[in-house]
Structures are given as C-alpha cells and as structure tokens.
Design a protein around this motif. Structure first.
Motif, PDB file in Angstrom:
ATOM      1  N   GLY A 186      -0.233  67.671 111.898  1.00  0.00           N
ATOM      2  CA  GLY A 186      -0.100  68.432 113.184  1.00  0.00           C
ATOM      3  C   GLY A 186       1.146  68.445 113.924  1.00  0.00           C
ATOM      4  O   GLY A 186       2.120  68.239 113.236  1.00  0.00           O
ATOM      5  N   TYR A 187       1.261  68.749 115.326  1.00  0.00           N
ATOM      6  CA  TYR A 187       2.486  68.782 115.836  1.00  0.00           C
ATOM      7  C   TYR A 187       2.284  68.006 117.147  1.00  0.00           C
ATOM      8  O   TYR A 187       1.107  68.153 117.687  1.00  0.00           O
ATOM      9  CB  TYR A 187       2.613  70.180 116.508  1.00  0.00           C
ATOM     10  N   ASP A 188       3.276  67.163 117.395  1.00  0.00           N
ATOM     11  CA  ASP A 188       3.223  66.366 118.920  1.00  0.00           C
ATOM     12  C   ASP A 188       4.147  67.091 119.807  1.00  0.00           C
ATOM     13  O   ASP A 188       5.076  67.672 119.535  1.00  0.00           O
ATOM     14  CB  ASP A 188       3.686  65.046 118.586  1.00  0.00           C
ATOM     15  N   TRP A 189       3.684  67.261 121.190  1.00  0.00           N
ATOM     16  CA  TRP A 189       4.443  67.856 122.257  1.00  0.00           C
ATOM     17  C   TRP A 189       4.674  66.658 123.259  1.00  0.00           C
ATOM     18  O   TRP A 189       3.550  65.991 123.749  1.00  0.00           O
ATOM     19  CB  TRP A 189       4.001  69.010 122.937  1.00  0.00           C
ATOM     20  N   LEU A 190       5.992  66.564 123.936  1.00  0.00           N
ATOM     21  CA  LEU A 190       6.007  65.546 125.053  1.00  0.00           C
ATOM     22  C   LEU A 190       7.156  65.877 126.194  1.00  0.00           C
ATOM     23  O   LEU A 190       7.856  66.796 125.553  1.00  0.00           O
ATOM     24  CB  LEU A 190       6.278  64.113 124.503  1.00  0.00           C
ATOM     25  N   TYR A 191       7.118  65.421 127.228  1.00  0.00           N
ATOM     26  CA  TYR A 191       7.761  65.906 128.444  1.00  0.00           C
ATOM     27  C   TYR A 191       8.106  64.559 129.048  1.00  0.00           C
ATOM     28  O   TYR A 191       7.043  63.859 129.586  1.00  0.00           O
ATOM     29  CB  TYR A 191       7.367  66.885 129.014  1.00  0.00           C
TER      30      TYR A 191
ATOM     31  N   THR B 296       4.446  66.485 112.964  1.00  0.00           N
ATOM     32  CA  THR B 296       4.059  64.937 112.689  1.00  0.00           C
ATOM     33  C   THR B 296       3.890  64.679 111.406  1.00  0.00           C
ATOM     34  O   THR B 296       3.736  63.414 111.189  1.00  0.00           O
ATOM     35  CB  THR B 296       2.880  64.482 113.773  1.00  0.00           C
ATOM     36  N   ARG B 297       4.110  65.320 110.499  1.00  0.00           N
ATOM     37  CA  ARG B 297       4.385  64.951 109.170  1.00  0.00           C
ATOM     38  C   ARG B 297       5.408  64.229 108.859  1.00  0.00           C
ATOM     39  O   ARG B 297       5.723  63.585 108.057  1.00  0.00           O
ATOM     40  CB  ARG B 297       4.088  66.045 108.110  1.00  0.00           C
ATOM     41  N   THR B 298       6.652  64.421 109.807  1.00  0.00           N
ATOM     42  CA  THR B 298       7.870  63.656 109.903  1.00  0.00           C
ATOM     43  C   THR B 298       7.397  62.217 110.568  1.00  0.00           C
ATOM     44  O   THR B 298       7.023  62.135 111.508  1.00  0.00           O
ATOM     45  CB  THR B 298       8.782  64.152 110.455  1.00  0.00           C
ATOM     46  N   SER B 299       7.757  61.219 109.774  1.00  0.00           N
ATOM     47  CA  SER B 299       7.502  59.764 110.426  1.00  0.00           C
ATOM     48  C   SER B 299       8.260  59.708 111.884  1.00  0.00           C
ATOM     49  O   SER B 299       9.221  60.157 112.087  1.00  0.00           O
ATOM     50  CB  SER B 299       8.176  58.546 109.510  1.00  0.00           C
ATOM     51  N   HIS B 300       7.596  59.196 112.834  1.00  0.00           N
ATOM     52  CA  HIS B 300       7.994  59.084 113.999  1.00  0.00           C
ATOM     53  C   HIS B 300       7.492  57.867 115.051  1.00  0.00           C
ATOM     54  O   HIS B 300       6.534  57.273 114.807  1.00  0.00           O
ATOM     55  CB  HIS B 300       7.398  60.408 114.999  1.00  0.00           C
ATOM     56  N   ALA B 301       8.388  57.499 115.890  1.00  0.00           N
ATOM     57  CA  ALA B 301       7.722  56.351 116.723  1.00  0.00           C
ATOM     58  C   ALA B 301       8.313  56.455 118.250  1.00  0.00           C
ATOM     59  O   ALA B 301       9.522  57.265 118.422  1.00  0.00           O
ATOM     60  CB  ALA B 301       8.190  55.050 115.884  1.00  0.00           C
ATOM     61  N   PHE B 302       8.095  55.957 119.285  1.00  0.00           N
ATOM     62  CA  PHE B 302       8.419  56.035 120.535  1.00  0.00           C
ATOM     63  C   PHE B 302       8.854  54.398 120.856  1.00  0.00           C
ATOM     64  O   PHE B 302       8.144  53.532 120.850  1.00  0.00           O
ATOM     65  CB  PHE B 302       7.305  56.487 121.575  1.00  0.00           C
ATOM     66  N   GLY B 303       9.600  54.559 121.857  1.00  0.00           N
ATOM     67  CA  GLY B 303       9.891  53.070 122.533  1.00  0.00           C
ATOM     68  C   GLY B 303      11.016  53.510 123.794  1.00  0.00           C
ATOM     69  O   GLY B 303      11.037  54.510 124.327  1.00  0.00           O
TER      70      GLY B 303
ATOM     71  N   PHE C 186      -1.752  65.740 122.158  1.00  0.00           N
ATOM     72  CA  PHE C 186      -2.054  65.271 120.933  1.00  0.00           C
ATOM     73  C   PHE C 186      -3.062  66.324 120.359  1.00  0.00           C
ATOM     74  O   PHE C 186      -4.070  66.457 120.996  1.00  0.00           O
ATOM     75  CB  PHE C 186      -2.708  63.948 120.728  1.00  0.00           C
ATOM     76  N   GLY C 187      -3.082  66.647 119.000  1.00  0.00           N
ATOM     77  CA  GLY C 187      -4.250  67.224 118.398  1.00  0.00           C
ATOM     78  C   GLY C 187      -5.050  66.131 117.944  1.00  0.00           C
ATOM     79  O   GLY C 187      -4.981  64.990 118.156  1.00  0.00           O
ATOM     80  N   GLN C 188      -6.030  66.471 117.244  1.00  0.00           N
ATOM     81  CA  GLN C 188      -7.165  65.552 116.822  1.00  0.00           C
ATOM     82  C   GLN C 188      -6.377  64.511 116.070  1.00  0.00           C
ATOM     83  O   GLN C 188      -6.912  63.101 115.980  1.00  0.00           O
ATOM     84  CB  GLN C 188      -8.334  66.174 116.126  1.00  0.00           C
TER      85      GLN C 188
ATOM     86  N   GLU D 127      -3.981  62.383 118.128  1.00  0.00           N
ATOM     87  CA  GLU D 127      -4.879  61.352 119.161  1.00  0.00           C
ATOM     88  C   GLU D 127      -5.591  60.096 118.253  1.00  0.00           C
ATOM     89  O   GLU D 127      -5.392  59.041 118.712  1.00  0.00           O
ATOM     90  CB  GLU D 127      -6.174  62.231 119.684  1.00  0.00           C
ATOM     91  N   ARG D 128      -5.946  60.305 117.028  1.00  0.00           N
ATOM     92  CA  ARG D 128      -6.584  59.550 116.395  1.00  0.00           C
ATOM     93  C   ARG D 128      -5.847  58.441 115.964  1.00  0.00           C
ATOM     94  O   ARG D 128      -5.767  57.165 115.984  1.00  0.00           O
ATOM     95  CB  ARG D 128      -7.407  59.979 115.056  1.00  0.00           C
ATOM     96  N   ILE D 129      -4.486  58.915 115.604  1.00  0.00           N
ATOM     97  CA  ILE D 129      -3.739  57.803 115.112  1.00  0.00           C
ATOM     98  C   ILE D 129      -2.829  57.090 116.375  1.00  0.00           C
ATOM     99  O   ILE D 129      -2.582  55.800 116.309  1.00  0.00           O
ATOM    100  CB  ILE D 129      -2.503  58.696 114.342  1.00  0.00           C
ATOM    101  N   HIS D 130      -2.258  57.878 117.411  1.00  0.00           N
ATOM    102  CA  HIS D 130      -1.605  57.084 118.356  1.00  0.00           C
ATOM    103  C   HIS D 130      -2.556  56.628 119.464  1.00  0.00           C
ATOM    104  O   HIS D 130      -2.407  55.360 119.889  1.00  0.00           O
ATOM    105  CB  HIS D 130      -0.646  58.000 119.104  1.00  0.00           C
ATOM    106  N   VAL D 131      -3.429  57.014 119.715  1.00  0.00           N
ATOM    107  CA  VAL D 131      -4.319  56.814 120.799  1.00  0.00           C
ATOM    108  C   VAL D 131      -5.539  55.735 120.317  1.00  0.00           C
ATOM    109  O   VAL D 131      -5.695  54.705 121.157  1.00  0.00           O
ATOM    110  CB  VAL D 131      -5.093  57.972 121.701  1.00  0.00           C
ATOM    111  N   ARG D 132      -6.165  56.107 119.264  1.00  0.00           N
ATOM    112  CA  ARG D 132      -7.468  55.140 118.764  1.00  0.00           C
ATOM    113  C   ARG D 132      -6.821  54.148 117.822  1.00  0.00           C
ATOM    114  O   ARG D 132      -7.730  53.106 117.676  1.00  0.00           O
ATOM    115  CB  ARG D 132      -8.412  56.111 118.266  1.00  0.00           C
ATOM    116  N   ALA D 133      -5.668  54.105 117.262  1.00  0.00           N
ATOM    117  CA  ALA D 133      -5.400  53.204 116.359  1.00  0.00           C
ATOM    118  C   ALA D 133      -5.085  51.889 117.117  1.00  0.00           C
ATOM    119  O   ALA D 133      -4.652  51.626 118.071  1.00  0.00           O
ATOM    120  CB  ALA D 133      -4.030  53.549 115.549  1.00  0.00           C
TER     121      ALA D 133
END
Length: 202
Positions: A130-135, A162-169, A182-184, A187-193
């Motif tokens: 999928g794809y992530d978008w942020l502001y 988001t098939r490219t490895s990524h992280a936020f800090g 987040f798409g499905q 959301e599952r990876i970032h929010v539910r993990a």
C-alpha cells in the motif's frame, strides 16, 4: 412483529460480518479465541449463523477487532457526525482516530511522538503493501525511508510506497504531531502491531 423481523435481520448479518472482519485482518479463529477467551467452536458457529450472538460474545469480539458494537452488528449510523476521541498508544506513539472504523478503506489518525523517541540512531523499520500519506502539524518528524533519512517540519507532507522500509521518529525538542492516512495493511502494521513485534508484511 415488525420489530422482531428487524432484529432478526440484524442478527442474521452478524455472522458474515464477523467472518469478513476476521479475514480482512488476516486473523485465524485460534488467534481470535486466545484474544477473546471464546472457544474456536463457538466462534465458528457464530460466523456460520449456527450460534445466536449475545452481548457477552459480541463485546470481546468488538474489542478484539477494534470496532464499535454498532459497527459489529451493522446498526444504522448514529446521527451525530462527530468521531469520539479514543486515543491509544502503540510502541511509544499516541494515535488519535479521526475516522470511524467501518472495516474497509483508509483510516485517518493524528499521531503524537514524544521527545527523545527516534531522534538519532536506528529505528525499527516496517514494510507492507500500500501507500502511506502524512502531514506534519507541529514539531519535527524524522522519516526514514529506504536509504533516505529525512526531517519534515510543520506544513510538509509526504506520500510513499510502503513496500519500501520506513520508520518514524521525533527529530525535535518538542512533541511532533502529524496526520496520517493508512490503508488496511498499514493500519494493521502500524496501529495494531504490538510493541517489539516482528511487523513485516510481504
């Protein structure tokens, strides 16, 4: 009798709804059984319509799927358009849902990362479909994307595969706040993990 027919119609939709939610989240009956305390056989009968849903069964299932009870049973949407703020924390990030969870499509969150989290050094990277978008609303957001190590400030946006490895800090001296879509899979990876989990998805 009209009320009874309407209630039966709602109850008849619960089983397919439960199965669709579980499959959408790629969760097995065994995993759902462990998280809810409901036996696998009962869960299977609920999904197939052989077991009548009760409040005692639906409440833990709604919590496990992170949906409201109304969403779970397919009740008509409330007339109040406001989304209740129910923030929660995952791996040091605070998430504030900005959309109602219908089980499909993209969902928006406000994220807050406190100071001292990911300002320097390695971050736990994740990949998924999928794809992530942020502001960025306030602060300085560190975005590690593949070989790039970027800092975004208030008013800047980013969208990426988001098939490219990524992280936020947090790259600043104050909390950073940003909006994210987040798409499905995201959301599952970032929010539910859960924290420190092996969050890598094909």
């Amino acid at each position: 009798m009209v009320v009874d027919d309407a209630a039966q119609s709602v109850l008849a939709r619960v089983g397919p709804r439960l199965r669709a939610l579980r499959q959408e989240r790629q969760t097995t009956l065994a995993h759902l059984s462990r998280s809810t305390g409901i036996s696998v056989s009962t869960l299977s009968r609920l999904e197939s319509g052989q077991r009548k849903p009760t409040l005692g069964l639906l409440l833990p299932l709604a919590a496990a799927h992170r949906v409201t009870l109304d969403d779970l049973v397919g009740a008509p949407p409330a007339t109040d358009p406001r989304v209740p703020a129910r923030p929660f924390t995952r791996d040091g990030h605070t998430f504030v849902p900005l959309t109602r969870h219908s089980g499909t499509g993209r969902h928006a969150f406000k994220q807050i990362i406190e100071t001292g989290r990911g300002r320097a050094g390695e971050l736990e990277r994740r990949t998924h479909e999928g794809y992530d978008w942020l502001y960025v609303l306030t602060g300085r957001l560190r975005l590690v994307l593949g070989e790039q190590d970027l800092v975004l400030t208030a008013g800047e946006a980013a969208e990426f595969d988001t098939r490219t490895s990524h992280a936020f800090g947090n790259a600043g001296d104050a909390p950073v706040e940003f909006l994210s879509l987040f798409g499905q899979h995201g959301e599952r990876i970032h929010v539910r993990a859960r924290p420190r989990s092996a969050a890598v998805d094909g």
